[in-house]
Design a protein around this motif. Structure first.
Motif, short mmCIF file in Angstrom:
data_model
loop_
_atom_site.label_atom_id
_atom_site.label_comp_id
_atom_site.label_asym_id
_atom_site.label_seq_id
_atom_site.Cartn_x
_atom_site.Cartn_y
_atom_site.Cartn_z
N GLY A 170 0.83 -1.21 0.00
CA GLY A 170 0.00 0.00 0.00
C GLY A 170 0.85 1.25 0.00
O GLY A 170 1.82 1.37 -0.76
N ASP A 171 0.53 2.20 0.91
CA ASP A 171 1.27 3.47 0.96
C ASP A 171 2.72 3.29 1.36
O ASP A 171 3.54 4.19 1.17
CB ASP A 171 0.59 4.43 1.96
N ARG A 172 3.02 2.14 1.92
CA ARG A 172 4.40 1.93 2.41
C ARG A 172 5.41 1.80 1.27
O ARG A 172 6.61 1.81 1.52
CB ARG A 172 4.44 0.69 3.31
N VAL A 173 4.94 1.67 0.03
CA VAL A 173 5.90 1.57 -1.08
C VAL A 173 6.76 2.83 -1.18
O VAL A 173 7.88 2.79 -1.68
CB VAL A 173 5.20 1.33 -2.45
N GLU A 174 6.23 3.94 -0.66
CA GLU A 174 6.98 5.20 -0.73
C GLU A 174 8.32 5.10 0.00
O GLU A 174 9.29 5.78 -0.35
CB GLU A 174 6.12 6.31 -0.11
#
Lengths: 393, 84
Positions: A170-174
């Motif tokens: 999810g957003d953790r790919v950043e």
């Protein structure tokens, strides 16, 4: 079980795999005659268990450079660069590696192991994520552990599996670092770099590629998989080692991200260790010149690789998927691998024995490392001996 | 995540661990995966990938540092699944 008893248990497990006192790991090498021959016990053996891919261990240019450096600067730096300073050679080699990869900056580490440890633990930390190939080298695993980041594995070279795991983040790919290797050390296969880059860009992650085994081996000038695939500019950080094609000891990281320089102030494996000796740096600098101009060496290396891979394949051995300088015969049991390894040594051929869990999928490996200095006759002898021993296993 | 989901996780773990070992020993929540089942590190990591796929979660392998028993692993998976 106390601490020492735990070590005894580990020793007993190792001995159960290697009966009769067979010293397959850390075998004593009494004399080294050349890039391809040495003495083990009273045997003059062919060396196919080294990573001397370009056969440069006795290159006169490298030996001369090392001698001169010792004469001028002594045997060691006696401390870290942070405390004791950076010699001209350290800085020159960093510039030369950066230029070689057309990058803005480079950092030299004392070993290849520390290059991965220092780069990974400098780039990510607790709360970040590293997405690594399941067959990653121990230096990558250890760097990830040292970083404190969350470690997620994907199936070896499986891009469907990799994307599934990226999506779950999810957003953790950043704040995710993807790590792959140019050539994997166990089976000698190459990463599907074009597909990895595609996913890296789609999910906006940072990509680190370890070219330890591919430096000097792949690409017109030997940059590695980045050059072979034309994807140099797509990889954020490239690490590698001096201990294979460059025939010394040490490691590096290069990048076009200016933030690489910050690692010098936060990366413990860079800061808290003695810097490479003058002789090491000097021979590496000389070897890098030979490597970058070594298209003839690469041509010979690949000719040797193809010759041995083809003969083993025709004989019936199950091998890794890609021909290359790492050629691994995959065997079902440790006993089969041990028997083949011992028989090869009795025929004066030294190769690597790799047993589970170090080998993938619970298999055992008898691994050859081919180099450019091997003669056609030496490679033929190795191939013929493997063929002769095939029915034995 | 309900109690039945927890039971589902526990059952899956016991089944898969049974398949990974050559022992006839009964696998219970208190079974120590390393000392009693002799699961090597790679088999355990591969099992984690399978669990990730089954429950569509990410299980960082560094979270396994303090995991020894089947129950501890089930608790970890349940916790991650509940938070997702």
């Amino acid at each position: 079980m106390n601490l020492l008893e735990k070590l005894d248990a580990a020793a007993a497990a190792r001995k159960s795999l290697l009966p009769n006192g067979v010293g397959a790991f850390g075998i004593p090498i009494e004399e080294v005659y050349s890039a391809t021959e040495a003495r083990i016990g009273d045997r003059r053996v062919l060396l196919l268990g080294t990573n001397n891919y370009l056969g440069l261990t006795f290159a006169p240019e490298c030996i001369r450079a090392a001698h001169e450096a010792i004469d001028k600067e002594g045997t060691g730096t006696t401390g870290s660069r942070m405390a004791n300073g950076s010699y001209f050679g350290h800085r020159a080699l960093e510039r030369e590696f950066a230029d070689f990869y057309q990058c803005s900056s480079g950092i030299v580490f004392t070993t290849g192991y520390q290059a991965n440890l220092g780069t990974i633990s400098g780039l990510v930390g607790p709360g970040d994520t590293v997405l690594i190939d399941g067959d990653s080298h121990a230096s990558i695993y250890d760097g990830c552990v040292l970083s404190g980041a969350d470690i997620i594995r994907f199936k070896h070279n499986d891009m469907v599996d990799m994307e599934k795991r990226l999506r779950r983040l999810g957003d953790r790919v950043e704040t995710t670092l993807i790590i792959a290797e140019g050539i994997y050390s166990m089976l000698g296969d190459q990463a599907p770099l074009a597909e990895i880059v595609k996913l890296k860009n789609a999910y906006n992650c940072i990509l680190l590629l370890d070219e330890a085994h591919s430096l000097g081996v792949l690409g017109e000038t030997g940059q590695g998989l980045v050059e072979k695939t034309g994807l140099l500019k797509e990889v954020d950080f490239i690490t590698g080692t001096f201990s294979k094609s460059l025939c010394s000891i040490g490691g590096f990281c290069v990048s076009n991200h200016p933030q690489l320089e910050q690692l010098r102030y936060i990366s413990h494996p860079y800061i808290f260790t003695a810097s490479p000796s003058p002789a090491t740096i000097a021979s590496t600098r000389a070897a890098l010149v030979l490597l970058s101009k070594g298209s003839d060496l690469r041509k010979q290396l690949w000719s040797n690789c193809t010759q041995l891979y083809s003969q083993l394949e025709e004989t019936g051995y199950l091998l890794g998927p890609d021909p290359g300088p790492v050629i691994a015969a995959i065997l079902d049991t440790p006993q089969q691998a041990l028997q083949l390894w011992q028989s090869l040594l009795e025929h004066n051929i030294y190769v690597n024995l790799i047993l589970p869990p170090a080998a993938p999928e619970g298999k055992s490996l008898v691994r050859c490392s081919v180099n450019a200095a091997h003669t056609t006759e030496q490679i033929k002898y190795v191939g013929d001996t493997f063929s002769k021993l095939y029915n034995m296993i | 995540m309900t109690e039945s989901n927890y039971d589902e996780i526990m059952q899956l773990l016991c089944d898969r661990l049974s398949g990974l070992t050559n022992t006839d020993a009964q696998i219970t929540p208190e079974t120590n995966m390393i000392s009693q089942l002799s699961i090597d590190s790679i088999k355990l990591l591969n099992l984690i990938m399978e669990i990730e796929d089954t429950f569509d979660v990410s299980i960082p392998i560094n979270a396994l540092t303090d995991i020894h028993t089947v129950r501890e692993l089930a608790d970890l998976v349940h916790k991650i699944k509940s938070a997702s």
